[in-house]
Design an enzyme around this catalytic site. Structure first.
Site, PDB file in Angstrom:
ATOM      1  N   GLY A 240       0.611   5.142   1.242  1.00 24.96           N
ATOM      2  CA  GLY A 240      -0.129   6.186   1.933  1.00 24.96           C
ATOM      3  C   GLY A 240       0.475   7.549   1.673  1.00 24.96           C
TER       4      GLY A 240
ATOM      5  N   PHE B 134       2.150   9.289   3.679  1.00 28.55           N
ATOM      6  CA  PHE B 134       3.431   9.489   4.356  1.00 28.55           C
ATOM      7  C   PHE B 134       4.365   8.295   4.283  1.00 28.55           C
ATOM      8  CE2 PHE B 134       0.178  11.949   6.553  1.00 28.55           C
ATOM      9  CZ  PHE B 134       0.674  13.218   6.340  1.00 28.55           C
ATOM     10  N   SER B 135       3.877   7.211   3.702  1.00 27.22           N
ATOM     11  CA  SER B 135       4.710   6.020   3.734  1.00 27.22           C
ATOM     12  C   SER B 135       4.294   5.024   2.664  1.00 27.22           C
ATOM     13  CB  SER B 135       4.571   5.342   5.103  1.00 27.22           C
ATOM     14  OG  SER B 135       3.256   4.852   5.228  1.00 27.22           O
TER      15      SER B 135
ATOM     16  N   LYS C  78       7.170  -0.695   6.914  1.00 25.39           N
ATOM     17  CA  LYS C  78       6.706   0.591   6.424  1.00 25.39           C
ATOM     18  C   LYS C  78       7.872   1.555   6.280  1.00 25.39           C
ATOM     19  CE  LYS C  78       3.316   2.285   8.619  1.00 25.39           C
ATOM     20  NZ  LYS C  78       2.129   2.946   9.087  1.00 25.39           N
TER      21      LYS C  78
ATOM     22  N   SER D 136       0.839  -1.193   0.000  1.00 21.40           N
ATOM     23  CA  SER D 136       0.000   0.000   0.000  1.00 21.40           C
ATOM     24  C   SER D 136       0.870   1.238   0.000  1.00 21.40           C
ATOM     25  CB  SER D 136      -0.929   0.007   1.212  1.00 21.40           C
ATOM     26  OG  SER D 136      -0.202   0.300   2.377  1.00 21.40           O
TER      27      SER D 136
ATOM     28  N   ASP E 299      -3.720  11.221   9.092  1.00 26.17           N
ATOM     29  CA  ASP E 299      -4.156  10.710   7.792  1.00 26.17           C
ATOM     30  C   ASP E 299      -5.216   9.624   7.958  1.00 26.17           C
ATOM     31  OD1 ASP E 299      -4.332  10.240   5.101  1.00 26.17           O
ATOM     32  OD2 ASP E 299      -2.464   9.108   4.952  1.00 26.17           O
TER      33      ASP E 299
END
Ligand SMILES: *[C@@H]1O[C@H](CO)[C@@H](O)[C@H](O)[C@H]1NC(C)=O
Ligand SMILES: *[C@@H]1O[C@H](CO)[C@@H](O)[C@H](O)[C@H]1NC(C)=O
Ligand SMILES: *[C@@H]1O[C@H](CO)[C@@H](O)[C@H](O)[C@H]1NC(C)=O
Ligand SMILES: *[C@@H]1O[C@H](CO)[C@@H](O)[C@H](O)[C@H]1NC(C)=O
Ligand SMILES: *[C@@H]1O[C@H](CO)[C@@H](O)[C@H](O)[C@H]1NC(C)=O
Ligand SMILES: *[C@@H]1O[C@H](CO)[C@@H](O)[C@H](O)[C@H]1NC(C)=O
Ligand SMILES: *[C@@H]1O[C@H](CO)[C@@H](O)[C@H](O)[C@H]1NC(C)=O
Ligand SMILES: *[C@@H]1O[C@H](CO)[C@@H](O)[C@H](O)[C@H]1NC(C)=O
Ligand SMILES: *[C@@H]1O[C@H](CO)[C@@H](O)[C@H](O)[C@H]1NC(C)=O
Length: 898
Positions: free
Chosen positions: A624, A626-627, A643, A622, A744
């Protein structure tokens, strides 16, 4: 560790035991000084965060007689996340009230509670208590309210409880209790509420129950009860709620049921009840719900139901009822649902029912109704579900159907309907779930007006005699997923339209003169012009559209190419740098710092493998704000999630000691609904966080059927979705309680574990970015598109109410199964606006909520409506009007228990 825990528990027991001795000797039993000892023990075991200071009477949730230092009379600690042993409470001899509901208490119900001679109220509901109901509880003879619901208790209801003569409310639902319902319950003079549903109780309902008491609520659904419904329940006329669904009850509905003028709720479906529905029922004038489906009831529908002016739902489906629907039922002004499917009912369409202006569901399916359908089939009512299939209705479909302005589903299949489909059908723009006219004798062309039905999901016109070409206008049915036009006399080319070509060939088969995709029959050159665009209608607009799309496609392609070139250059540069440094790309760089928070996993983790896993894009699961998260398989076979934090805040990363300190702090965020870091790795200026692998992916994948590489891609049912929503709310409420603001919140950040518990992820970001110091700019902290509250545009500040807004968007996503931003809402409109403007568009909540969920059961729909209200509050424009997360959790729990 375990040994220490045991020792501590042992000590507590000793302390408690010692106290019994003291009090016993004292004989006064008034509590006082000694309560301090028991309260200290409770504090040690349960550790409520705000129990500090010397005076236990000042602790939150504690009530004492006569102020400070006095005897404890009440402890109210619901919803505090408590675990541990609470048996020390048995030392509080003056205790009258103990409420520990909605916690995480495990183990057995302490037998010593039976020594509390003054206890009147005991609520241990919604915990994880197991083992039997202790017989010793019979010693707490003052008990008036006993609630052990929703635990994992097993065994029989102990006979010793018969000494609880003052019992008014006994709630033991949602456990695994076995054996019979004890007969002595019938002898308790004050019993008002008996709720023991969802257990494994067997045997009969005790005869005589209700005779010696003011029994008002009896809820025993979902057990294995046998025998008949005792008439004693109704003798005194006090009963208000009777819920016995899903048991094995036989016999008849007692004739004296009509004595209960206050009886509002009768649910006795899914049993083996036989005989007639007693006409005396008309005496139950408060009746609101009567649900007796799936029994063996015979005779007619009593006309006396008409006396129950508040009747809202009448469900008699799947019985052996015969005769006609009594005309007087048309007087029921409040009737919303009349469900009589699966009986042997006959006669003409019950026209008088159309006088019920509040009727939203009429289900006459699977009966033997005859004759024609009335012209004014909706007559301006609120009809949403009209199920008339599997009857013998004949004649044409009345053009008056066009007046059904709120209809969501029309089932007319398997009748004897003739004539053409009236063009007025296209006026029923509300149609959403299904339009089903299959298995009739309909002829003539397909009206092009059907193309106006842009919300319709399923169209079934199969097995009729419909002829002519399929009009290209049907391409207006933008929501179509399921289509069946098979076994008609259609001809010509199947229009080019996604939902058609995506269908199986069987959707169009049985039409000998039909051709084109998805049929294997090729149309040949004759029909070539009929494909795609209707030539007569080519206009400058079409031309414009074509030019427009060309320009768009060109720009997109250029952009993609440019991006590719840019990325390639970046990669080359990176490789060149690596080469300069004398490194080969696949060799993992040196790990600067690492730690594994969970001792038992330390052996199984290889930090180098974690780092290497992030080098391969194929491992990414995935992405996101920020990561990026990668899946990593350890040499030990263990699978973990790694992550990689995007370097949004290099300031933090460069101050490694601060970074490490923050990372170590993460080990302390422990909540079942927050993704917990299990370790970390730092190399160069990169921080990797390790998490447990979540095999069921994210809520985003689950809701929108996005493929999850690990499989597990089943669309969950409503109860599961609701519990996911509650999980997320609880996780967020916990963060807010610790003054942590999430940065988030989105469905893509809600992870689903193997038991379908939901965990909110990206918590650590909130810790690692220090927003207050301005190191994180709004562009980095905006969160995900569609979840950003309107005020962020002005304040540039992430806030608690802002989190509530984003959570509200997640709720809306769950309710509607729609994405937060989608072109379908129109320009500048997102999901929140679309939902808030629904009343202005004249749309009902039913048209907003996903019908695949909301139409499954009355209970689901009611819960969904309640959750919709919460979502609306959360997404209020004014931040001050949004509720706190703690309140949100409560409201969602309420919706669940409603
Ligand atoms: C348990 O039962 C009591 C009395 O019947 C009731 O007041 C209380 O709200 C119930 N607790 C829960 C968690 O439902
Ligand atoms: C309930 O108890 C039965 C036996 O008494 C046991 O087989 C079953 O697994 C239990 N169910 C649950 C959900 O605990
Ligand atoms: C009802 O069921 C019980 C046992 O479950 C049986 O003994 C009884 O004969 C049944 N009564 C009727 C009227 O069918
Ligand atoms: C019907 O419902 C209304 C509103 O809930 C209530 O005031 C009224 O008493 C009820 N009527 C009867 C006969 O119970
Ligand atoms: C249609 O509704 C009106 C009230 O709006 C009512 O007077 C009339 O009887 C209804 N017609 C039928 C056929 O039920
Ligand atoms: C529909 O029900 C509401 C209350 O549930 C009632 O006030 C109203 O009168 C009903 N509508 C009609 C047209 O009878
Ligand atoms: C339409 O009705 C027929 C029978 O009445 C049923 O077999 C079919 O599944 C229905 N189709 C849809 C899409 O509801
Ligand atoms: C329904 O139609 C079939 C075939 O046309 C016919 O045999 C049957 O008698 C009709 N039934 C009724 C009740 O009209
Ligand atoms: C009514 O009865 C049907 C059986 O046909 C059942 O599936 C449904 O859940 C019941 N609905 C309500 C609202 O009671």
């Amino acid at each position: 560790m375990p040994a220490a825990g045991c020792r501590r528990r042992f000590l507590v027991s000793l302390v408690a035991a010692a106290w019994f001795v003291v009090v016993g000797a004292d004989g006064a039993g008034g509590g006082g000084v000694g309560d301090g000892v028991a309260m200290q023990a409770l504090r040690r075991e349960l550790a409520p965060p705000d129990w500090d200071g010397e005076d236990h009477c000042a602790w939150r949730g504690v009530t004492c007689a006569g102020g400070g230092g006095g005897a404890v009379t009440a402890i109210d600690l619901p919803r505090r996340g408590l675990r541990g042993d609470f048996s020390a409470a048995a030392g509080l001899r003056a205790l009258a009230r103990l409420d520990l509901s909605f916690n995480a208490l495990r183990g057995s119900v302490p037998a010593a509670l039976g020594e509390l001679g003054r206890l009147e109220f005991l609520d241990l509901a919604m915990n994880k208590l197991s083992g039997p109901v202790p017989a010793s509880l019979g010693g707490a003879i003052r008990l008036r309210f006993l609630n052990l619901s929703n635990n994992a208790l097993s065994g029989a209801i102990p006979d010793e409880l018969r000494s609880l003569r003052d019992l008014q409310e006994l709630q033991i639902s949602g456990n695994n209790l076995t054996g019979a319902i004890p007969g002595w319950l019938a002898g308790l003079p004050g019993l008002r509420v008996l709720s023991a549903y969802e257990n494994a109780l067997s045997g009969p309902i005790p005869p005589g129950l209700g005779l010696s008491s003011k029994l008002q609520v009896l809820n025993l659904h979902s057990n294995a009860l046998e025998g008949s419904i005792p008439s004693s329940l109704f003798d005194l006329g006090n009963l208000q709620v009777l819920i016995l669904t899903v048991n094995r009850l036989n016999g008849t509905i007692p004739d004296n049921i009509g004595r209960c003028a206050g009886l509002s709720n009768v649910r006795i479906g899914n049993n083996r009840l036989a005989g007639a529905i007693p006409a005396s029922l008309g005496g139950a004038t408060s009746l609101t719900y009567f649900e007796a489906d799936s029994n063996e009831l015979s005779g007619g529908i009593p006309a006396q139901f008409a006396r129950c002016a508040n009747l809202t739902l009448l469900n008699l489906s799947y019985n052996r009822l015969a005769g006609e629907v009594p005309e007087v039922l048309g007087e029921l002004k409040n009737l919303q649902e009349l469900i009589v499917s699966g009986n042997g009912l006959s006669g003409e369409f019950p026209r008088s029912i159309l006088r019920c202006r509040n009727l939203s569901k009429l289900d006459l399916s699977y009966n033997a109704f005859r004759g024609s359908l009335p012209e004014s089939i909706c007559n301006g009512s609120r009809m949403q579900f009209l199920m008339l299939d599997h009857n013998e209705f004949s004649g044409g479909i009345p053009p008056g159907i066009g007046g059904c302005g709120r209809l969501l589903e029309l089932q007319l299949g398997n009748n004897n309907l003739t004539g053409e489909i009236p063009p007025e059908m296209g006026k029923v723009k509300s149609l959403q779930i299904a339009l089903n006219l299959s298995f009739n004798h309909l002829v003539g062309p397909l009206p092009r007006e059907l193309g106006w039905l842009d919300k319709l999901v399923a169209l079934d016109l199969s097995n009729n005699g419909i002829s002519g070409e399929i009009p290209g206008d049907l391409r207006g049915m933008l929501s179509l997923i399921e289509v069946n036009l098979s076994n008609n006399r259609l001809s010509g080319a199947i229009p080019v339209f996604g939902p058609f070509q995506k269908s199986a060939a069987s959707s169009f088969s049985g039409n000998t003169k039909l051709c084109g995709d998805p049929l294997v029959v090729d149309c040949g050159p004759i029909y070539g012009s009929n494909y795609g665009i209707d030539h007569r209608k080519i206009s400058y607009r079409v031309a414009l559209a074509v030019v427009g799309s060309c320009v768009l496609i060109f720009s997109v392609v250029s952009l993609v190419v440019a991006l590719f070139m840019w990325r390639e250059r970046q990669e080359k540069e990176a490789e060149a740098k690596m080469a300069e440094a004398g490194e080969v790309v696949v060799v993992a760089p040196q790990v600067l710092a690492s730690n594994m928070f969970i001792e038992s996993l330390q052996q199984a983790i290889d930090f180098q493998s974690c780092v290497k896993a992030t080098f391969k894009d194929a491992n990414a699961v995935s992405n996101g704000a920020f990561s990026t998260t990668y899946k990593a398989v350890m040499p030990s076979g263990l699978v973990v999630c790694v992550k990689k934090l995007k370097s949004v805040d290099r300031a933090v990363i460069h101050h490694q000691t601060k970074m490490i300190r923050e990372l170590e702090c993460l080990a302390h965020i422990k909540h079942p609904n927050l993704v917990r870091a299990i370790g970390y790795v730092i190399y160069e200026d990169v921080a990797l966080l390790l998490h447990h692998h979540m095999p069921n992916g994210t809520l985003l994948q689950l809701l929108h059927n996005i493929d999850n590489p690990d499989g597990g891609n089943q669309k969950p049912d409503w109860p599961r979705l609701l519990s996911i929503a509650i999980d997320v709310a609880e996780g967020l409420a916990y963060l807010h309680q610790d003054a942590i603001i999430h940065l988030d919140i989105s469905s893509g950040n809600v992870f689903i574990d193997s038991h379908y518990n939901a965990l909110l992820g990206e918590v650590e970001i909130s810790k690692l970015l220090d927003t207050s110091k301005g190191t994180a700019s709004i562009s980095a902290v905006a969160g995900s598109f569609g979840y950003i509250p309107p005020e962020y545009a002005y304040t540039m500040q992430v806030t608690v109410p802002g989190n509530v807004y984003s959570f509200g968007v997640v709720l809306l996503e769950i309710l509607t199964s729609k994405l937060p931003v989608d072109e379908e809402f129109g320009e500048g409109v997102d999901l929140v606006k679309w939902v808030h403007c629904a009343p202005a568009r004249g749309e009902t909540p039913e048209q907003i909520m996903d019908p695949r969920l909301s139409t499954v059961s009355f209970v689901w729909r009611r819960q969904m409506l309640a959750v919709l209200k919460v979502a609306m509050l959360c997404t209020e424009r004014a931040p001050a009007k949004r509720p706190k997360m703690k309140k949100v959790v409560e409201m969602l729990q309420e919706a669940k228990n409603s």
